[in-house]
Scaffold this motif. Structure first.
Motif, PDB file in Angstrom:
ATOM      1  N   PRO A   1      79.540  71.961 -20.406  1.00  0.00           N
ATOM      2  CA  PRO A   1      78.459  71.822 -21.396  1.00  0.00           C
ATOM      3  C   PRO A   1      78.276  70.362 -21.776  1.00  0.00           C
ATOM      4  O   PRO A   1      79.238  69.649 -22.059  1.00  0.00           O
ATOM      5  N   VAL A   2      77.029  69.918 -21.754  1.00  0.00           N
ATOM      6  CA  VAL A   2      76.715  68.520 -22.063  1.00  0.00           C
ATOM      7  C   VAL A   2      75.840  68.488 -23.310  1.00  0.00           C
ATOM      8  O   VAL A   2      74.819  69.182 -23.372  1.00  0.00           O
ATOM      9  N   PRO A   3      76.201  67.723 -24.296  1.00  0.00           N
ATOM     10  CA  PRO A   3      75.363  67.648 -25.504  1.00  0.00           C
ATOM     11  C   PRO A   3      74.020  67.013 -25.197  1.00  0.00           C
ATOM     12  O   PRO A   3      73.933  66.032 -24.450  1.00  0.00           O
ATOM     13  N   PHE A   4      72.964  67.593 -25.729  1.00  0.00           N
ATOM     14  CA  PHE A   4      71.617  67.033 -25.557  1.00  0.00           C
ATOM     15  C   PHE A   4      71.279  66.182 -26.773  1.00  0.00           C
ATOM     16  O   PHE A   4      71.288  66.679 -27.905  1.00  0.00           O
ATOM     17  N   LEU A   5      71.036  64.920 -26.530  1.00  0.00           N
ATOM     18  CA  LEU A   5      70.666  64.018 -27.620  1.00  0.00           C
ATOM     19  C   LEU A   5      69.172  64.151 -27.876  1.00  0.00           C
ATOM     20  O   LEU A   5      68.353  63.764 -27.044  1.00  0.00           O
ATOM     21  N   ASN A   6      68.837  64.737 -29.011  1.00  0.00           N
ATOM     22  CA  ASN A   6      67.425  64.951 -29.326  1.00  0.00           C
ATOM     23  C   ASN A   6      66.824  63.673 -29.908  1.00  0.00           C
ATOM     24  O   ASN A   6      66.338  63.630 -31.025  1.00  0.00           O
ATOM     25  N   HIS A   7      66.907  62.611 -29.111  1.00  0.00           N
ATOM     26  CA  HIS A   7      66.365  61.319 -29.500  1.00  0.00           C
ATOM     27  C   HIS A   7      65.241  60.973 -28.541  1.00  0.00           C
ATOM     28  O   HIS A   7      65.164  61.520 -27.438  1.00  0.00           O
ATOM     29  N   ASN A   8      64.423  60.039 -28.943  1.00  0.00           N
ATOM     30  CA  ASN A   8      63.375  59.553 -28.050  1.00  0.00           C
ATOM     31  C   ASN A   8      63.983  58.552 -27.079  1.00  0.00           C
ATOM     32  O   ASN A   8      64.077  57.357 -27.356  1.00  0.00           O
ATOM     33  N   LEU A   9      64.429  59.068 -25.923  1.00  0.00           N
ATOM     34  CA  LEU A   9      65.120  58.251 -24.936  1.00  0.00           C
ATOM     35  C   LEU A   9      64.372  58.244 -23.616  1.00  0.00           C
ATOM     36  O   LEU A   9      63.842  59.261 -23.173  1.00  0.00           O
ATOM     37  N   ASN A  10      64.342  57.080 -22.977  1.00  0.00           N
ATOM     38  CA  ASN A  10      63.871  56.989 -21.609  1.00  0.00           C
ATOM     39  C   ASN A  10      64.770  57.856 -20.720  1.00  0.00           C
ATOM     40  O   ASN A  10      65.967  57.971 -20.948  1.00  0.00           O
ATOM     41  N   ASP A  11      64.194  58.470 -19.691  1.00  0.00           N
ATOM     42  CA  ASP A  11      64.990  59.332 -18.810  1.00  0.00           C
ATOM     43  C   ASP A  11      66.110  58.565 -18.113  1.00  0.00           C
ATOM     44  O   ASP A  11      67.157  59.142 -17.797  1.00  0.00           O
ATOM     45  N   VAL A  12      65.911  57.272 -17.846  1.00  0.00           N
ATOM     46  CA  VAL A  12      66.981  56.477 -17.243  1.00  0.00           C
ATOM     47  C   VAL A  12      68.183  56.440 -18.190  1.00  0.00           C
ATOM     48  O   VAL A  12      69.321  56.680 -17.786  1.00  0.00           O
TER      49      VAL A  12
END
Length: 235
Positions: free
Chosen positions: A5-16
């Motif tokens: 399981p990987v935490p999803f950072l609900n931030h405005n992030l570039n896909d890179v």
């Protein structure tokens, strides 16, 4: 265990950045700021071919060489060609020592040729003249990218070029983590993104591309020549 399981950072992030964060988490190693960059891989033969393609315009010894990309994979991302003509007239009036390298794929040759014919003394059309690697080698010999939201834009970013991106995402729509201008912004280079001020005909809830009319230029028609010119001056 093959499921992590990987935490999803609900931030405005570039896909890179999001992908690099995923690697950090899975590999349990820190990727330093200096190592967070894009790379272009091409051969000396690709560089030689790119130099041949650019020979005609490089011989004119312009002060700057600009990649101009008036095309895109989908119609909703295409700013009208007449607008490009008017904008480039402004640019060449202010900076006449500019060479225009008009780029696109094999299917874009007619459109790119039409634009080139409007500026015969300053422009060449290289659409369809090389594969992915040769296009990357061409881009690496230029100074600036002006154009639509395309794969070539990301090649330009990987080459370290400043980017002036004409985008179909309306400025009035709130940017979220899944919004295209956030996910696929030019990575780690100076850039200005010019957007239409308003969404048209019910597109104001379409948070992906910001425009739901996939088969035609629609919201992007709200981007004015003057706003792109102001974006160029800012860049």
């Amino acid at each position: 265990c093959l499921t992590v399981p990987v935490p999803f950072l609900n931030h405005n992030l570039n896909d890179v950045s999001r992908n690099l964060n995923l690697l950090e988490y899975l590999l349990k190693c820190h990727i330093s700021k200096e190592n967070r960059y894009l790379e272009l891989w091409y051969s000396p033969e690709d560089t030689k071919k790119a130099t041949e393609i650019l020979k005609e315009i490089k011989e004119k010894k312009f002060r700057q060489y600009i990649a101009v990309v008036p095309v895109a994979s989908t119609p909703l991302k295409k700013w009208p060609l007449d607008n490009y003509v008017e904008f480039l007239k402004l640019l060449l009036k202010a900076a006449p020592e500019s060479g225009l390298v008009i780029m696109g794929g094999p299917n874009d040759i007619p459109v790119c040729e039409m634009l080139k014919h409007c500026f015969p003394d300053n422009a060449i059309n290289v659409a369809g003249k090389g594969n992915f690697r040769i296009s990357a080698a061409v881009m690496s010999q230029l100074n600036l990218y002006i154009g639509n939201d395309t794969g070539l834009m990301h090649i330009a970013a990987a080459a370290g070029l400043p980017i002036l991106n004409i985008n179909c995402f309306p400025a009035e729509i709130k940017l979220m983590s899944g919004s295209i201008p956030i996910r696929f912004a030019p990575y780690n280079v100076p850039n200005v993104v010019v957007m239409p001020p308003k969404a048209l005909d019910g597109c104001n809830e379409f948070v992906g591309y910001g425009c739901s009319h996939l088969e035609k230029s629609h919201c992007i028609n709200g981007v004015t020549v003057n706003s792109v010119w102001n974006g160029y001056k800012i860049l």
